[in-house]
Design a protein around this motif. Structure first.
Motif, PDB file in Angstrom:
ATOM      1  N   PHE A 156       0.864  -1.156   0.000  1.00  0.00           N
ATOM      2  CA  PHE A 156       0.000   0.000   0.000  1.00  0.00           C
ATOM      3  C   PHE A 156       0.915   1.225   0.000  1.00  0.00           C
ATOM      4  O   PHE A 156       2.111   1.101  -0.197  1.00  0.00           O
ATOM      5  N   SER A 157       0.395   2.397   0.201  1.00  0.00           N
ATOM      6  CA  SER A 157       1.175   3.616   0.029  1.00  0.00           C
ATOM      7  C   SER A 157       2.500   3.581   0.786  1.00  0.00           C
ATOM      8  O   SER A 157       2.588   3.055   1.892  1.00  0.00           O
ATOM      9  N   VAL A 171      13.066  14.166  -2.448  1.00  0.00           N
ATOM     10  CA  VAL A 171      12.284  12.940  -2.650  1.00  0.00           C
ATOM     11  C   VAL A 171      11.310  13.122  -3.801  1.00  0.00           C
ATOM     12  O   VAL A 171      11.244  12.305  -4.738  1.00  0.00           O
ATOM     13  N   GLU A 172      10.542  14.188  -3.755  1.00  0.00           N
ATOM     14  CA  GLU A 172       9.507  14.398  -4.756  1.00  0.00           C
ATOM     15  C   GLU A 172      10.100  14.703  -6.131  1.00  0.00           C
ATOM     16  O   GLU A 172       9.516  14.336  -7.160  1.00  0.00           O
ATOM     17  N   ASP A 180       3.026   8.553 -14.186  1.00  0.00           N
ATOM     18  CA  ASP A 180       2.081   7.680 -14.878  1.00  0.00           C
ATOM     19  C   ASP A 180       1.649   6.500 -14.022  1.00  0.00           C
ATOM     20  O   ASP A 180       0.667   5.824 -14.338  1.00  0.00           O
ATOM     21  N   VAL A 181       2.383   6.239 -12.919  1.00  0.00           N
ATOM     22  CA  VAL A 181       2.047   5.082 -12.078  1.00  0.00           C
ATOM     23  C   VAL A 181       1.755   5.444 -10.624  1.00  0.00           C
ATOM     24  O   VAL A 181       1.047   4.709  -9.938  1.00  0.00           O
ATOM     25  N   VAL A 182       2.292   6.563 -10.112  1.00  0.00           N
ATOM     26  CA  VAL A 182       2.056   6.936  -8.721  1.00  0.00           C
ATOM     27  C   VAL A 182       1.738   8.419  -8.622  1.00  0.00           C
ATOM     28  O   VAL A 182       2.005   9.201  -9.535  1.00  0.00           O
ATOM     29  N   ARG A 183       1.154   8.776  -7.500  1.00  0.00           N
ATOM     30  CA  ARG A 183       0.980  10.176  -7.141  1.00  0.00           C
ATOM     31  C   ARG A 183       1.380  10.318  -5.687  1.00  0.00           C
ATOM     32  O   ARG A 183       1.573   9.319  -4.978  1.00  0.00           O
ATOM     33  N   ILE A 199       3.231   8.325  -0.808  1.00  0.00           N
ATOM     34  CA  ILE A 199       3.236   7.922  -2.215  1.00  0.00           C
ATOM     35  C   ILE A 199       2.244   6.781  -2.392  1.00  0.00           C
ATOM     36  O   ILE A 199       2.260   5.815  -1.628  1.00  0.00           O
ATOM     37  N   MET A 200       1.401   6.866  -3.400  1.00  0.00           N
ATOM     38  CA  MET A 200       0.360   5.871  -3.599  1.00  0.00           C
ATOM     39  C   MET A 200       0.080   5.681  -5.076  1.00  0.00           C
ATOM     40  O   MET A 200       0.556   6.459  -5.907  1.00  0.00           O
TER      41      MET A 200
END
Length: 282
Positions: A156-157, A171-172, A180-183, A199-200
């Motif tokens: 999970f996140s 980090v960001e 395209d895969v995480v936000r 991050i999720m």
């Protein structure tokens, strides 16, 4: 008419001592008696959220946990729906942070019988976060300063814990090509000694978890109410038929909400919100 009420836990339903007041419990019961589907909507993992539900709340059919990545039945612990970050992406993200002073907390769908969380790298203020966010008894964690690929499984996140916002900027920045895969989102109120970026998976959040529950019950968006306080509540507050921000909510939550209360989570704000829901238009 509100038919589904989603309530955040920390900073909203729970008081500063991590308990639910008798007044708020009675209000939740009143909402249920009026035929409203009351749902927990929290960033908490299912172990700790279930403890809250069983100890302080009446029986509920749904809880949207891990910021909407897991839908469970609190009473039985049955998992109804899950969304995870794939192992390959977990490994890629953790490896990219290897030179930073951070800890990365993972909670996997198939947790070990010996621990609830795996903490990769463990170069950030892990213990400060544990002490501030998790009242006793704290869940067991497994520290993995040099995690193997087997340990970095579907999760999970990912919760990145750092000492300062400057580290989170780094980090960001290293996530920029993974949109395209995480936000991700950042908790904007720093706790003493640590800050966090969550991050999720892309297209997953509290609002998506709430909508999943609403779809099972054939409840339209305009009949959903949400009560919250933090950055991870903002989308749900904005999109629900009624969004209610408690008095201690961050400015972004107040800006997204339809109703902003003066009462805080220590002053039975949830009970006041439910009273508004039950008597609106009467």
């Amino acid at each position: 008419m509100i038919r589904l009420l989603a309530i955040d836990l920390d900073g909203t339903l729970l008081r500063s001592d991590h308990t639910v007041s008798p007044t708020n419990r009675r209000a939740v019961e009143a909402a249920q008696a009026a035929g409203i589907e009351v749902v927990i909507a929290s960033a908490r993992v299912w172990h700790s959220a279930r403890r809250v539900a069983l100890q302080y709340l009446p029986p509920m059919n749904y809880a949207a946990l891990h910021d909407g990545q897991m839908i469970v039945r609190p009473g039985t612990g049955d998992w109804l729906h899950t969304t995870t970050v794939p192992a390959a992406e977990v490994q890629r993200i953790v490896r990219r942070m290897d030179d930073l002073a951070v800890s990365i907390e993972l909670c996997r769908p198939q947790t070990s019988p010996d621990y609830d969380y795996l903490v990769a790298l463990d170069r950030g203020p892990t213990q400060a976060m544990q002490a501030a966010w998790r009242p006793p008894p704290q869940p067991p964690i497994h520290l993995a300063p040099e995690p193997t690929d087997d340990e970095l499984a579907d999760s999970f996140s990912l919760r990145v814990i750092a000492h300062d916002f400057e580290t989170l900027d780094q980090v960001e920045g290293r996530l920029a090509d993974l949109t395209d895969v995480v936000r991700w989102y950042r908790f904007t109120r720093p706790d003493p000694g640590f800050v966090i970026t969550q991050i999720m998976p892309k297209h997953v959040g509290k609002w998506e978890g709430i909508r999943w529950v609403a779809d099972q019950e054939s409840i339209p968006v305009e009949q959903i109410a949400v009560i919250g306080d933090e950055i991870n509540d903002v989308t749900a507050l904005r999109n629900a038929g009624l969004g209610v921000a408690v008095g201690n909510a961050i400015p972004e939550a107040h800006a997204a909400a339809d109703l902003c209360l003066d009462l805080t989570h220590d002053q039975d704000a949830v009970a006041a919100a439910i009273d508004h829901v039950l008597h609106a238009g009467s």
